[in-house]
Structure formats: structure tokens, C-alpha cells
Design a protein around this motif. Structure first.
Motif: not given
Length: 251
Positions: A138-143, A161-164, A168-170, A239-241
Motif C-alpha cells: 500500500v503506497i500513499n501519495i502525501t506531500s 498529515g492525516a494520511i501519514e 503508520l497505524a496501518l 514500512t510505516g515510513t
């Protein structure tokens, strides 16, 4: 072909960073579902550019029933390509900007940017979990705006910020399944989102380039390369970073 035999879903993939990610994952061997909201022509252009290893899936994320629509379209595309329901890679890229300071953020704008950037990412991922193979990504594009103060887009930065925090939790939650969860955080990227102020204005381009330690404006393929690393087996122990893809902006 490091991703041969893999299936990826990339949201917001009809243009910009999402398009570059879809093209890169397909070049690396994956079958790619190209998610888009409204621009069918652009999505079909991406599919055509990729060739036989891609198909378009339409859903207006942030709207009522968005996740149902997305996964129904995904299932149709997978059947048409003779693939099973399982996926290996989810890239949550779809998002909207809110380029205003706190004084000009309306409740409607706030709700929209959180619905698309945060709520849709959360529930798209939730739905994907039952079909995401063990060892998946799972890869989230943040900023970079989660690290660099960005008052001119405060609501947007808050969504990322919420996605980051979500990531971490996921990552902890999915670790037992061997699924890695990470963020890729771009800086200023030369896409049509930034075209109005960046392209054709040498002063604006020079300013944007000066913010990066590497001295240039980022390209969509710069971000896609970071995503491809995390999606590959080379990223198996990460992971988690958050992988900073800002070119060293504001170090």
C-alpha cells in the motif's frame, strides 16, 4: 519486469503523478487499473500509452458510493483481462488541492478536500484489504507539506498529515501479513496542477527550483521511481515510513 504477475490499482491515474506511476508500474510488468474521476479521454490515453497491461476504472472519489463504484469497475476490468480479484499493489494517489490560507477556507472546501484526500483513501484501502495478497504493498501519495510549513494550502496539508498517521497505524496492523504500507511525499512537481503559475514563467520556475537541494523542479517520473521502489521486492523491508521525494526541499 520486476512486477511481472502483479496487479496494481492506482487512483487518480489519468494525469500527472498518477499517470507516471501507472506507466512505470506497467513498464515494470504489472497489470494496472488506471483510476480516474471524470476525464475518460485522458484515462483512455494512459491505457493506450501503456498497451495491453492496463484498463481504466472510473469513480468520483469523495462522492456517495465512490468505493462501491470503484471496485465494481475494477472487477469488470480484471475479468476482461482474465485476472482474479486479488491485487498486489494499491497506490492511493487521487487528491484535490485547496490553495488558500485559513482565512479563505470555507466549510464546503474543507469537507471536499478531506472527503477526497482522506476519507476516500481510508475507505478505498479498507475495501482493498480483503483482496490484497499477503506480501502486498500500500503506497500513499502525501506531500512535502507535511514536513514544510504550507500556510497557503493549510487544509490540503492537514489531509496529507492525516494520511501519514493512517499509514503508520496501518503498517503495524498489516505487518503480520507481510504487507508494507508507506508514503511517498512529493514537493513541487511539474504537472498541470501547477501549470498556471509554474510553466512559461522563468521567475516562478527559478523560485520553485531554488527550493530543492537538487536545484530543479520535480518531474512526475521522479515520484513514480520512488513508488516503483516501494512496490518492488527491493522495498520489502521498508514500512510505516515516508519516502521524501521533494528533491531535498527546505532541508
Amino acid at each position: 519486469m520486476t512486477l511481472a504477475g502483479k496487479t496494481a490499482l492506482v487512483t487518480g491515474a489519468s494525469r500527472g503523478i498518477g499517470r507516471a506511476v501507472a506507466e512505470r508500474l506497467a513498464a515494470d510488468g504489472a497489470l494496472v487499473a488506471v483510476g480516474y474521476a471524470q476525464d475518460e479521454t485522458a484515462a483512455k490515453e494512459v491505457v493506450t500509452a501503456i498497451g495491453g497491461r492496463a484498463f481504466a476504472v472510473q469513480a468520483r472519489l469523495g462522492a456517495e458510493g465512490d468505493v462501491d463504484t470503484l471496485f465494481a469497475a475494477l472487477d469488470r476490468g480484471l475479468r476482461e483481462h482474465g485476472a482474479g480479484r486479488e491485487i498486489d499493489i494499491l497506490v492511493n494517489n487521487a487528491g484535490v488541492a485547496a490553495p488558500v490560507t485559513i482565512e479563505d477556507v470555507t466549510p464546503a472546501l474543507y469537507d471536499e478536500v478531506f472527503a477526497v484526500n482522506t476519507r476516500a483513501t481510508f475507505f478505498t484501502t479498507q475495501r482493498a484489504l480483503s483482496r490484497l495478497r499477503d506480501g502486498g504493498r500500500v503506497i500513499n501519495i502525501t506531500s512535502g507539506a507535511t514536513r514544510i510549513a504550507f500556510p497557503e494550502g493549510i487544509a490540503y496539508a492537514m489531509t496529507k498529515g492525516a494520511i501519514e498517521t493512517f499509514t503508520l497505524a496501518l503498517a503495524q496492523h498489516l505487518g503480520p501479513r507481510g504487507i508494507t504500507v508507506n508514503n511517498v511525499a512529493p514537493g513541487i512537481i511539474d504537472t498541470d496542477v501547477n501549470a498556471d503559475w509554474l510553466r512559461g514563467d522563468p521567475e516562478a520556475e527559478a523560485y520553485a527550483a531554488s527550493r530543492a537541494a537538487l536545484g530543479r523542479v520535480g518531474r512526475p517520473d521522479d515520484v513514480a521511481a520512488a513508488v516503483a521502489f516501494l512496490a518492488s521486492d527491493d522495498g520489502r523491508w521498508v514500512t510505516g515510513t515516508t519516502l521524501d521525494a521533494t528533491g531535498g526541499s527546505h532541508l
